[in-house]
Design a protein around this motif. Sequence first.
Motif, PDB file in Angstrom:
ATOM      1  N   LYS A  66     -87.919 -31.745 -56.487  1.00  0.00           N
ATOM      2  CA  LYS A  66     -88.109 -32.040 -55.065  1.00  0.00           C
ATOM      3  C   LYS A  66     -89.177 -33.117 -54.864  1.00  0.00           C
ATOM      4  N   THR A  67     -90.206 -33.103 -55.709  1.00  0.00           N
ATOM      5  CA  THR A  67     -91.234 -34.149 -55.618  1.00  0.00           C
ATOM      6  C   THR A  67     -90.641 -35.524 -55.913  1.00  0.00           C
ATOM      7  N   VAL A  68     -89.863 -35.623 -56.999  1.00  0.00           N
ATOM      8  CA  VAL A  68     -89.269 -36.908 -57.382  1.00  0.00           C
ATOM      9  C   VAL A  68     -88.228 -37.347 -56.363  1.00  0.00           C
ATOM     10  N   GLY A  69     -87.421 -36.389 -55.888  1.00  0.00           N
ATOM     11  CA  GLY A  69     -86.339 -36.738 -54.974  1.00  0.00           C
ATOM     12  C   GLY A  69     -86.801 -37.168 -53.598  1.00  0.00           C
TER      13      GLY A  69
ATOM     14  N   SER B  47     -99.666 -40.624 -55.633  1.00  0.00           N
ATOM     15  CA  SER B  47    -101.063 -40.435 -56.055  1.00  0.00           C
ATOM     16  C   SER B  47    -101.182 -39.285 -57.052  1.00  0.00           C
ATOM     17  N   LYS B  48    -100.445 -38.183 -56.803  1.00  0.00           N
ATOM     18  CA  LYS B  48    -100.466 -37.051 -57.736  1.00  0.00           C
ATOM     19  C   LYS B  48     -99.956 -37.472 -59.112  1.00  0.00           C
ATOM     20  N   THR B  49     -98.896 -38.263 -59.113  1.00  0.00           N
ATOM     21  CA  THR B  49     -98.304 -38.699 -60.375  1.00  0.00           C
ATOM     22  C   THR B  49     -99.235 -39.638 -61.137  1.00  0.00           C
ATOM     23  N   VAL B  50     -99.846 -40.585 -60.422  1.00  0.00           N
ATOM     24  CA  VAL B  50    -100.767 -41.527 -61.057  1.00  0.00           C
ATOM     25  C   VAL B  50    -102.006 -40.802 -61.582  1.00  0.00           C
TER      26      VAL B  50
ATOM     27  N   GLN C  43     -86.116 -32.123 -64.661  1.00  0.00           N
ATOM     28  CA  GLN C  43     -86.144 -32.029 -63.206  1.00  0.00           C
ATOM     29  C   GLN C  43     -86.272 -33.395 -62.532  1.00  0.00           C
ATOM     30  N   LYS C  44     -86.828 -34.367 -63.237  1.00  0.00           N
ATOM     31  CA  LYS C  44     -86.984 -35.685 -62.633  1.00  0.00           C
ATOM     32  C   LYS C  44     -85.618 -36.329 -62.376  1.00  0.00           C
ATOM     33  N   THR C  45     -84.711 -36.189 -63.336  1.00  0.00           N
ATOM     34  CA  THR C  45     -83.365 -36.712 -63.137  1.00  0.00           C
ATOM     35  C   THR C  45     -82.616 -35.891 -62.098  1.00  0.00           C
ATOM     36  N   MET C  46     -82.855 -34.587 -62.059  1.00  0.00           N
ATOM     37  CA  MET C  46     -82.259 -33.751 -61.006  1.00  0.00           C
ATOM     38  C   MET C  46     -82.624 -34.292 -59.629  1.00  0.00           C
ATOM     39  N   GLY C  47     -83.898 -34.660 -59.466  1.00  0.00           N
ATOM     40  CA  GLY C  47     -84.351 -35.184 -58.184  1.00  0.00           C
ATOM     41  C   GLY C  47     -83.660 -36.484 -57.829  1.00  0.00           C
ATOM     42  N   ILE C  48     -83.463 -37.360 -58.823  1.00  0.00           N
ATOM     43  CA  ILE C  48     -82.795 -38.642 -58.593  1.00  0.00           C
ATOM     44  C   ILE C  48     -81.345 -38.422 -58.152  1.00  0.00           C
TER      45      ILE C  48
ATOM     46  N   ALA D  77     -98.424 -27.837 -64.527  1.00  0.00           N
ATOM     47  CA  ALA D  77     -97.926 -28.980 -63.757  1.00  0.00           C
ATOM     48  C   ALA D  77     -96.558 -28.688 -63.154  1.00  0.00           C
ATOM     49  N   THR D  78     -95.670 -28.065 -63.933  1.00  0.00           N
ATOM     50  CA  THR D  78     -94.308 -27.821 -63.463  1.00  0.00           C
ATOM     51  C   THR D  78     -94.291 -26.826 -62.312  1.00  0.00           C
ATOM     52  N   PHE D  79     -95.055 -25.746 -62.442  1.00  0.00           N
ATOM     53  CA  PHE D  79     -95.119 -24.773 -61.349  1.00  0.00           C
ATOM     54  C   PHE D  79     -95.775 -25.367 -60.109  1.00  0.00           C
ATOM     55  N   SER D  80     -96.610 -26.415 -60.292  1.00  0.00           N
ATOM     56  CA  SER D  80     -97.271 -27.071 -59.157  1.00  0.00           C
ATOM     57  C   SER D  80     -96.439 -28.210 -58.580  1.00  0.00           C
TER      58      SER D  80
END
Length: 333
Positions: A66-69, A133-136, A194-199, A269-272
């Motif tokens: 959801k974050t990536v998407g 910002s969270k990702t960086v 999950q990153k590809t799921m979001g895309i 990180a994943t749970f967050s």
Amino acid sequence: MADFALLLWLLVGVALLFDFLNGLHDAANSIATIVSTRVLSPQYAVFWAAFFNFIAFLVFGLHVAKTVGSGIVAVQIIDDRVIFGALMGAISWNVLTWIAGIPSSSSHALIGGLVGAGVAKGGFGAVVVAGLSKTVAAIVLSPALGFLLALMLVLAVSWLFVRLTPQKVDSSFRVLQFASASLYSLGHGGNDAQKTMGIIAVLLYSHHMLGGSFHVPLWVVLACQAAMALGTLWGGWRIVHTMGSKITRLTPMQGFCAETGGAITLFLATFSGIPVSTTHTITGAIVGVGAARRVSAVRWNIARSIVVAWVITIPAAGLVAAGFYWLSGLVIR
């Protein structure tokens, strides 16, 4: 209409190709330590890692997807050209660093690609600053946390097992490393797939195929986990060599500590819902266990070249993605 449907599924296929390459490129993250300590041969190690990559969706939610998407670039500006540019920017950078044997981050290549293509379309106002910002921040925090946890684990384990012979410690941790490698592979599959799921989910959303609300369909979850697992099975031996032996030599006890420290970081990180780099995390953990032995045990010149790759990944993938976005305008209308 048929042409748009075909284009949509072609882009889904490109996204799954990226996920496959992610598994291939980042196979070293899951298996480098267990291979370098000779607990498992490379052939068995990739099967072990691929299995836990695949079942990760049973353990974690979909917070990272959801974050990536929807949390990196505004969903309103997402279209086929943006997704195409993002994926091609990430794939190009992955292939380049894979050929060079550099353990760069597939995750940050994808984030950089998404930002680059998004900015090419909507300007810098298209970027969701809070999510980016969270990702960086995680570029620094995830390897630092992996380093500290692995360092503390080495010190604690050394104190607990101080009365045992080196041979007894070695044999004990050869068994325990199966558990730590499983946990790390689980964290890898949970965060990276999950990153590809979001895309894919945001692509479907842009085509009004999610019923009005952004979510990740089950078939997308299963397809992404399977693609990553298959990529891990294919392996990434150049990067395994860099991660498993060039940075520092590992014993089974040190491999256990590196994998456990890295796994704890990925679970948090994943749970967050934070899309961190599994490459950065395990590299920080490996450097941590090497530094616990003695500072000179770490080949700092190798570590330094890896850090340089980390720094340039997001802007480099972003520039390539912007180029593909503009080129795609000649084909996609």
